[in-house]
Design a protein around this motif. Sequence first.
Motif, mmCIF file in Angstrom:
data_model
loop_
_atom_site.group_PDB
_atom_site.id
_atom_site.type_symbol
_atom_site.label_atom_id
_atom_site.label_comp_id
_atom_site.label_asym_id
_atom_site.label_seq_id
_atom_site.Cartn_x
_atom_site.Cartn_y
_atom_site.Cartn_z
ATOM 1 N N HIS A 161 19.168 14.175 1.230
ATOM 2 C CA HIS A 161 20.540 14.629 1.018
ATOM 3 C C HIS A 161 21.476 13.527 0.518
ATOM 4 O O HIS A 161 22.584 13.815 0.057
ATOM 5 N N HIS A 162 21.034 12.279 0.610
ATOM 6 C CA HIS A 162 21.946 11.176 0.291
ATOM 7 C C HIS A 162 21.482 10.271 -0.859
ATOM 8 O O HIS A 162 22.256 9.439 -1.326
ATOM 9 N N PHE A 163 20.230 10.423 -1.285
ATOM 10 C CA PHE A 163 19.717 9.533 -2.327
ATOM 11 C C PHE A 163 19.150 10.341 -3.482
ATOM 12 O O PHE A 163 18.660 11.465 -3.298
ATOM 13 N N LEU A 164 19.203 9.762 -4.666
ATOM 14 C CA LEU A 164 18.629 10.405 -5.842
ATOM 15 C C LEU A 164 17.109 10.479 -5.720
ATOM 16 O O LEU A 164 16.492 11.485 -6.056
ATOM 17 N N VAL A 165 16.487 9.386 -5.238
ATOM 18 C CA VAL A 165 15.045 9.368 -5.012
ATOM 19 C C VAL A 165 14.755 10.028 -3.672
ATOM 20 O O VAL A 165 15.230 9.570 -2.630
ATOM 21 N N LYS A 166 14.011 11.110 -3.693
ATOM 22 C CA LYS A 166 13.742 11.884 -2.490
ATOM 23 C C LYS A 166 12.591 11.293 -1.685
ATOM 24 O O LYS A 166 11.662 10.706 -2.240
ATOM 25 N N TYR A 167 12.651 11.487 -0.377
ATOM 26 C CA TYR A 167 11.538 11.109 0.505
ATOM 27 C C TYR A 167 10.446 12.176 0.454
ATOM 28 O O TYR A 167 9.262 11.872 0.469
ATOM 29 N N THR A 168 10.855 13.420 0.355
ATOM 30 C CA THR A 168 9.913 14.540 0.400
ATOM 31 C C THR A 168 9.077 14.617 -0.874
ATOM 32 O O THR A 168 9.595 14.468 -1.987
ATOM 33 N N ASP A 169 7.797 14.875 -0.699
ATOM 34 C CA ASP A 169 6.869 15.059 -1.804
ATOM 35 C C ASP A 169 7.319 16.240 -2.671
ATOM 36 O O ASP A 169 7.733 17.276 -2.143
ATOM 37 N N VAL A 170 7.218 16.091 -3.969
ATOM 38 C CA VAL A 170 7.627 17.161 -4.895
ATOM 39 C C VAL A 170 6.869 18.455 -4.601
ATOM 40 O O VAL A 170 7.433 19.558 -4.656
ATOM 41 N N ASP A 171 5.589 18.347 -4.265
ATOM 42 C CA ASP A 171 4.781 19.541 -4.019
ATOM 43 C C ASP A 171 5.243 20.318 -2.791
ATOM 44 O O ASP A 171 4.926 21.504 -2.657
ATOM 45 N N TYR A 172 5.950 19.659 -1.889
ATOM 46 C CA TYR A 172 6.403 20.371 -0.683
ATOM 47 C C TYR A 172 7.372 21.495 -1.043
ATOM 48 O O TYR A 172 7.343 22.563 -0.420
ATOM 49 N N GLN A 173 8.198 21.264 -2.040
ATOM 50 C CA GLN A 173 9.091 22.325 -2.494
ATOM 51 C C GLN A 173 8.303 23.457 -3.139
ATOM 52 O O GLN A 173 8.660 24.629 -2.995
ATOM 53 N N VAL A 174 7.197 23.085 -3.804
ATOM 54 C CA VAL A 174 6.319 24.106 -4.385
ATOM 55 C C VAL A 174 5.711 24.959 -3.276
ATOM 56 O O VAL A 174 5.663 26.191 -3.374
ATOM 57 N N PHE A 175 5.251 24.306 -2.187
ATOM 58 C CA PHE A 175 4.696 25.050 -1.042
ATOM 59 C C PHE A 175 5.732 26.024 -0.485
ATOM 60 O O PHE A 175 5.426 27.184 -0.196
ATOM 61 N N THR A 176 6.950 25.512 -0.317
ATOM 62 C CA THR A 176 8.014 26.318 0.284
ATOM 63 C C THR A 176 8.375 27.500 -0.606
ATOM 64 O O THR A 176 8.560 28.628 -0.121
ATOM 65 N N ASP A 177 8.454 27.276 -1.903
ATOM 66 C CA ASP A 177 8.751 28.370 -2.834
ATOM 67 C C ASP A 177 7.650 29.422 -2.799
ATOM 68 O O ASP A 177 7.930 30.634 -2.859
ATOM 69 N N ALA A 178 6.386 28.970 -2.712
ATOM 70 C CA ALA A 178 5.261 29.904 -2.635
ATOM 71 C C ALA A 178 5.340 30.726 -1.350
ATOM 72 O O ALA A 178 5.087 31.946 -1.356
ATOM 73 N N ALA A 179 5.691 30.070 -0.247
ATOM 74 C CA ALA A 179 5.852 30.778 1.025
ATOM 75 C C ALA A 179 6.972 31.815 0.931
ATOM 76 O O ALA A 179 6.870 32.917 1.480
ATOM 77 N N ARG A 180 8.030 31.466 0.202
ATOM 78 C CA ARG A 180 9.138 32.401 0.021
ATOM 79 C C ARG A 180 8.684 33.641 -0.766
ATOM 80 O O ARG A 180 9.088 34.775 -0.444
ATOM 81 N N HIS A 181 7.846 33.439 -1.752
ATOM 82 C CA HIS A 181 7.295 34.586 -2.498
ATOM 83 C C HIS A 181 6.473 35.477 -1.578
ATOM 84 O O HIS A 181 6.567 36.719 -1.651
ATOM 85 N N VAL A 182 5.674 34.865 -0.705
ATOM 86 C CA VAL A 182 4.873 35.641 0.254
ATOM 87 C C VAL A 182 5.795 36.415 1.191
ATOM 88 O O VAL A 182 5.564 37.595 1.486
ATOM 89 N N TRP A 183 6.840 35.751 1.670
ATOM 90 C CA TRP A 183 7.796 36.376 2.576
ATOM 91 C C TRP A 183 8.451 37.597 1.939
ATOM 92 O O TRP A 183 8.758 38.589 2.619
ATOM 93 N N GLU A 184 8.622 37.532 0.627
ATOM 94 C CA GLU A 184 9.243 38.639 -0.104
ATOM 95 C C GLU A 184 8.225 39.676 -0.575
ATOM 96 O O GLU A 184 8.579 40.623 -1.288
ATOM 97 N N GLY A 185 6.962 39.494 -0.184
ATOM 98 C CA GLY A 185 5.944 40.483 -0.500
ATOM 99 C C GLY A 185 5.211 40.254 -1.805
ATOM 100 O O GLY A 185 4.466 41.126 -2.262
ATOM 101 N N ASP A 186 5.398 39.087 -2.406
ATOM 102 C CA ASP A 186 4.743 38.777 -3.672
ATOM 103 C C ASP A 186 3.571 37.815 -3.462
ATOM 104 O O ASP A 186 3.305 37.364 -2.348
#
Length: 208
Positions: free
Chosen positions: A27-52
Motif C-alpha cells: 500500500h505504500h511502495f511502488l515495488v510490491k512485496y506480494t508476488d504478481v501471481d498471487y493476484q492472478v490466484f485471487t482473480d481466478a478464485a473470484r471467477h470461481v466464486w461467481e460461478g465461472d
Amino acid sequence: MSGIGSLCSLALAIRLCLIGYGVWQDHHFLVKYTDVDYQVFTDAARHVWEGDSPYERLTYRYSPLLSYIILPNVFLFESFGKVLFALADIGVGVIIYRICVLRGVKVEAAKFWCASWLFHPLSVNISTRGNADSIACLLILLTLYYQLQGKNIKTAVCFGLSVHFRIFPIYFGPTLVLFYISKYRFVGSIPHILLLGLISGGIFLSLL
C-alpha cells in the motif's frame, strides 16, 4: 510435533509478521512485496466464486484446485492464501523432521534440518509473498513420508495430488516404483505399483 513445537511457532510468527508487513508495503511502495501471481490466484478464485471457470482469468495456468482452496481470499480476507501457504511451509519443516527421525537420524540433527527449512530466507520469503509452491513441496514430502511408512494408499493419494497441483512431481514416479521393487522384489512389487498408478492417476484425472 513433539520436540519442534517451539521452532514451528517461531517460524509461523515470523511468517505472519512478514505477511502483515507485505500488506503495508503493497500500500505504500511502488515495488510490491506480494508476488504478481498471487493476484492472478485471487482473480481466478473470484471467477470461481461467481460461478465461472478459473481459466477465465488470463495467464492463470495452475491447477483449478488452487483457485478453490483460496476462495476465502474473496469473501474473508485477501491474505488468506498467504497464511495457507505459510502453514504449508511449516508443514514441510515438520515432515522433514519426521522423515529424519524415521530414517534413524538423531533428534538434534533432525531438528537442525527442520530448522534449516523453517528459517531459510528463501522459504520464508517465497511463501509469505504468496507463492503456492509450498503446497507442492508438502505433498511431495508427504508422498515420501507415507511410502517410507508403508502406507501405500496415502502415498498414492499424495502423489496424485502433487502431480495434479504441479506437473513436475511426475518425475518422481520412477523413484517410487524403484523403491517398491527394491523392497518387495520385482514380482512382489507389482500390486504396489499398480495401486500407485491407479489411485494417483485416478486422482490426477478426476481433478482436471
